[in-house]
Design a protein around this motif. Structure first.
Motif, PDB file in Angstrom:
ATOM      1  N   PHE A  91       0.907  -1.079   0.000  1.00 29.39           N
ATOM      2  CA  PHE A  91      -0.019   0.029   0.080  1.00 29.39           C
ATOM      3  C   PHE A  91       0.666   1.372  -0.096  1.00 29.39           C
ATOM      4  CE2 PHE A  91      -3.628  -2.620   1.618  1.00 29.39           C
ATOM      5  CZ  PHE A  91      -4.301  -2.654   0.625  1.00 29.39           C
ATOM      6  N   LEU A  92       2.171   1.094   0.672  1.00 30.66           N
ATOM      7  CA  LEU A  92       2.744   2.528   0.475  1.00 30.66           C
ATOM      8  C   LEU A  92       3.406   2.791  -0.759  1.00 30.66           C
ATOM      9  CD1 LEU A  92       5.007   2.260   3.932  1.00 30.66           C
ATOM     10  CD2 LEU A  92       3.365   4.065   3.162  1.00 30.66           C
ATOM     11  N   GLY A  93       3.609   1.471  -1.551  1.00 31.27           N
ATOM     12  CA  GLY A  93       3.897   1.756  -3.049  1.00 31.27           C
ATOM     13  C   GLY A  93       2.912   2.342  -3.793  1.00 31.27           C
ATOM     14  N   LEU A  94       1.431   1.837  -3.434  1.00 31.09           N
ATOM     15  CA  LEU A  94       0.363   2.564  -4.184  1.00 31.09           C
ATOM     16  C   LEU A  94       0.042   3.874  -3.894  1.00 31.09           C
ATOM     17  CD1 LEU A  94      -1.908  -0.693  -3.963  1.00 31.09           C
ATOM     18  CD2 LEU A  94      -1.035   0.434  -6.181  1.00 31.09           C
ATOM     19  N   LEU A  95       0.092   4.276  -2.346  1.00 26.14           N
ATOM     20  CA  LEU A  95       0.058   5.650  -1.876  1.00 26.14           C
ATOM     21  C   LEU A  95       0.904   6.637  -2.465  1.00 26.14           C
ATOM     22  CD1 LEU A  95      -1.835   6.906   0.145  1.00 26.14           C
ATOM     23  CD2 LEU A  95      -0.252   6.857   1.841  1.00 26.14           C
ATOM     24  N   GLN A  96       2.228   6.132  -2.733  1.00 30.22           N
ATOM     25  CA  GLN A  96       3.214   7.117  -3.228  1.00 30.22           C
ATOM     26  C   GLN A  96       2.839   7.494  -4.765  1.00 30.22           C
ATOM     27  OE1 GLN A  96       5.753   8.707  -1.935  1.00 30.22           O
ATOM     28  NE2 GLN A  96       4.970   8.075   0.181  1.00 30.22           N
ATOM     29  N   THR A  97       2.376   6.394  -5.441  1.00 33.82           N
ATOM     30  CA  THR A  97       2.016   6.475  -6.859  1.00 33.82           C
ATOM     31  C   THR A  97       0.704   7.472  -6.957  1.00 33.82           C
ATOM     32  OG1 THR A  97       2.899   4.410  -7.322  1.00 33.82           O
ATOM     33  CG2 THR A  97       1.611   5.252  -8.939  1.00 33.82           C
ATOM     34  N   TYR A  98      -0.278   7.355  -6.324  1.00 34.93           N
ATOM     35  CA  TYR A  98      -1.631   7.813  -6.300  1.00 34.93           C
ATOM     36  C   TYR A  98      -1.656   9.152  -5.090  1.00 34.93           C
ATOM     37  CZ  TYR A  98      -2.256   4.162  -9.465  1.00 34.93           C
ATOM     38  OH  TYR A  98      -2.311   3.128 -10.236  1.00 34.93           O
ATOM     39  N   LYS A  99      -0.607   9.528  -4.346  1.00 33.97           N
ATOM     40  CA  LYS A  99      -0.933  10.344  -3.464  1.00 33.97           C
ATOM     41  C   LYS A  99      -1.465  11.825  -3.672  1.00 33.97           C
ATOM     42  CE  LYS A  99       3.742  12.359  -3.336  1.00 33.97           C
ATOM     43  NZ  LYS A  99       4.809  12.225  -2.626  1.00 33.97           N
ATOM     44  N   ASP A 100      -1.445  12.338  -4.935  1.00 39.25           N
ATOM     45  CA  ASP A 100      -1.964  13.507  -5.085  1.00 39.25           C
ATOM     46  C   ASP A 100      -3.455  13.355  -5.755  1.00 39.25           C
ATOM     47  OD1 ASP A 100       0.520  14.477  -4.729  1.00 39.25           O
ATOM     48  OD2 ASP A 100       1.180  14.059  -6.647  1.00 39.25           O
ATOM     49  N   ILE A 101      -3.845  12.350  -5.761  1.00 36.53           N
ATOM     50  CA  ILE A 101      -5.498  12.147  -6.076  1.00 36.53           C
ATOM     51  C   ILE A 101      -6.416  12.660  -5.139  1.00 36.53           C
ATOM     52  CG2 ILE A 101      -7.270  10.658  -6.862  1.00 36.53           C
ATOM     53  CD1 ILE A 101      -5.060   9.080  -8.276  1.00 36.53           C
ATOM     54  N   PRO A 102      -7.266  13.607  -4.987  1.00 45.09           N
ATOM     55  CA  PRO A 102      -8.030  14.085  -3.887  1.00 45.09           C
ATOM     56  C   PRO A 102      -8.829  12.993  -3.235  1.00 45.09           C
ATOM     57  CG  PRO A 102      -8.326  15.383  -5.759  1.00 45.09           C
ATOM     58  CD  PRO A 102      -7.446  14.148  -6.452  1.00 45.09           C
ATOM     59  N   TRP A 103      -9.087  11.974  -3.677  1.00 36.99           N
ATOM     60  CA  TRP A 103     -10.167  11.129  -2.866  1.00 36.99           C
ATOM     61  C   TRP A 103      -9.193  10.072  -1.850  1.00 36.99           C
ATOM     62  CZ3 TRP A 103      -9.416   5.727  -3.354  1.00 36.99           C
ATOM     63  CH2 TRP A 103      -8.839   5.077  -4.336  1.00 36.99           C
ATOM     64  N   VAL A 104      -7.831   9.959  -2.423  1.00 37.69           N
ATOM     65  CA  VAL A 104      -6.976   9.425  -1.732  1.00 37.69           C
ATOM     66  C   VAL A 104      -6.564  10.168  -0.370  1.00 37.69           C
ATOM     67  CG1 VAL A 104      -4.540   8.324  -1.575  1.00 37.69           C
ATOM     68  CG2 VAL A 104      -6.096   8.230  -3.678  1.00 37.69           C
ATOM     69  N   GLN A 105      -6.387  11.434  -0.581  1.00 36.86           N
ATOM     70  CA  GLN A 105      -6.051  12.264   0.484  1.00 36.86           C
ATOM     71  C   GLN A 105      -7.432  12.487   1.584  1.00 36.86           C
ATOM     72  OE1 GLN A 105      -5.173  16.000  -1.342  1.00 36.86           O
ATOM     73  NE2 GLN A 105      -3.072  15.164  -1.803  1.00 36.86           N
ATOM     74  N   HIS A 106      -8.434  12.229   0.933  1.00 38.08           N
ATOM     75  CA  HIS A 106      -9.730  12.301   1.916  1.00 38.08           C
ATOM     76  C   HIS A 106      -9.831  10.951   2.662  1.00 38.08           C
ATOM     77  CE1 HIS A 106     -10.894  16.197   0.527  1.00 38.08           C
ATOM     78  NE2 HIS A 106     -11.169  15.670  -0.705  1.00 38.08           N
ATOM     79  N   MET A 107      -9.522   9.913   1.865  1.00 33.51           N
ATOM     80  CA  MET A 107      -9.593   8.368   2.407  1.00 33.51           C
ATOM     81  C   MET A 107      -8.519   8.558   3.671  1.00 33.51           C
ATOM     82  SD  MET A 107      -9.079   4.943   0.812  1.00 33.51           S
ATOM     83  CE  MET A 107      -7.175   5.009   0.776  1.00 33.51           C
ATOM     84  N   SER A 108      -7.321   9.065   3.446  1.00 35.82           N
ATOM     85  CA  SER A 108      -6.438   9.187   4.633  1.00 35.82           C
ATOM     86  C   SER A 108      -6.858   9.842   5.860  1.00 35.82           C
ATOM     87  CB  SER A 108      -5.143   9.422   4.104  1.00 35.82           C
ATOM     88  OG  SER A 108      -4.561   8.493   3.155  1.00 35.82           O
ATOM     89  N   ALA A 109      -7.528  11.105   5.695  1.00 39.17           N
ATOM     90  CA  ALA A 109      -7.810  11.908   6.647  1.00 39.17           C
ATOM     91  C   ALA A 109      -8.983  11.392   7.324  1.00 39.17           C
ATOM     92  CB  ALA A 109      -8.143  13.424   6.102  1.00 39.17           C
ATOM     93  N   SER A 110     -10.006  10.723   6.946  1.00 41.30           N
ATOM     94  CA  SER A 110     -11.191   9.976   7.449  1.00 41.30           C
ATOM     95  C   SER A 110     -10.879   9.165   8.660  1.00 41.30           C
ATOM     96  CB  SER A 110     -12.240   9.776   6.517  1.00 41.30           C
ATOM     97  OG  SER A 110     -11.859   8.380   5.725  1.00 41.30           O
TER      98      SER A 110
END
Length: 198
Positions: free
Chosen positions: A110-129
């Protein structure tokens, strides 16, 4: 011969089931404990105290207090201790493996995926929620501990200790382990002085 084999298998089943339960309990807490070790404590409490009844609330509270005074990640300390207490060395190893190994693999993926897609807004919202959910879980567990302290020590004494601990830890930046050790010494000092008297 067949009867003896059946008796042997029947006697082995509870141990095997117990090991499976330990593995499942700590696999679930390891997989769902978002936000680090402290956030997994309510999940471990749910499994160990409420689902399986391996410990009482007081015993679990003592385990948390002791685990906080020792170095290292709290989730692995609790898993190791609970597994050992329930089923010895094998239980300890199963609990540690179930809580650590799956999350290590998932973290790598998941860290590999997160680093790849970290700039997408829904990924940021998912982490914050995830943060508010963890805060509520910790709040519920804290309230359970406060209630038990109030019932055991009396509400005035429990609130005084909570306020004093808050001042020492947050206000004066004293490490929680030192505060817990101080409380242990205060509790056991009357016993030591009684023992010294002839």
């Amino acid at each position: 011969m067949v009867e003896r084999q059946e008796e042997k298998n029947a006697s082995e089943r509870p141990g095997r089931v117990l090991y499976q339960n330990i593995g499942l309990a700590f696999f679930r807490t390891g997989m769902l404990g978002f936000g680090g070790g402290p956030s997994s404590i309510p999940l471990v409490h749910q499994e160990v105290v409420k689902n399986y009844g391996w410990m009482t609330d007081d015993e679990f509270g003592d385990t948390i207090a002791l685990a906080n005074t020792l170095p290292g990640p709290i989730a692995t300390k609790i898993a190791g201790y609970v597994g050992y207490r329930i089923a010895g060395i094998r239980g300890c190893l199963i609990a540690l493996a179930a809580s650590v190994i799956p999350t290590v693999f998932l973290m790598i993926i998941f860290l590999g995926l997160l680093q790849t897609y970290k700039d997408i807004p829904w990924v940021q919202h998912m982490s914050a929620s995830v943060v508010p959910v963890v805060a509520v879980m910790l709040g519920v567990l804290t309230w359970d501990f406060i209630k038990k302290s109030g019932e055991t020590l009396g509400w005035m004494r429990a609130i005084s200790i909570i306020v004093l601990a808050g001042i020492l830890i947050e206000g004066l930046q004293i490490h929680p382990a030192i505060v817990i050790l101080g409380c242990i010494l205060i509790v056991f000092s009357p016993l030591l002085t009684r023992r010294k008297k002839p």
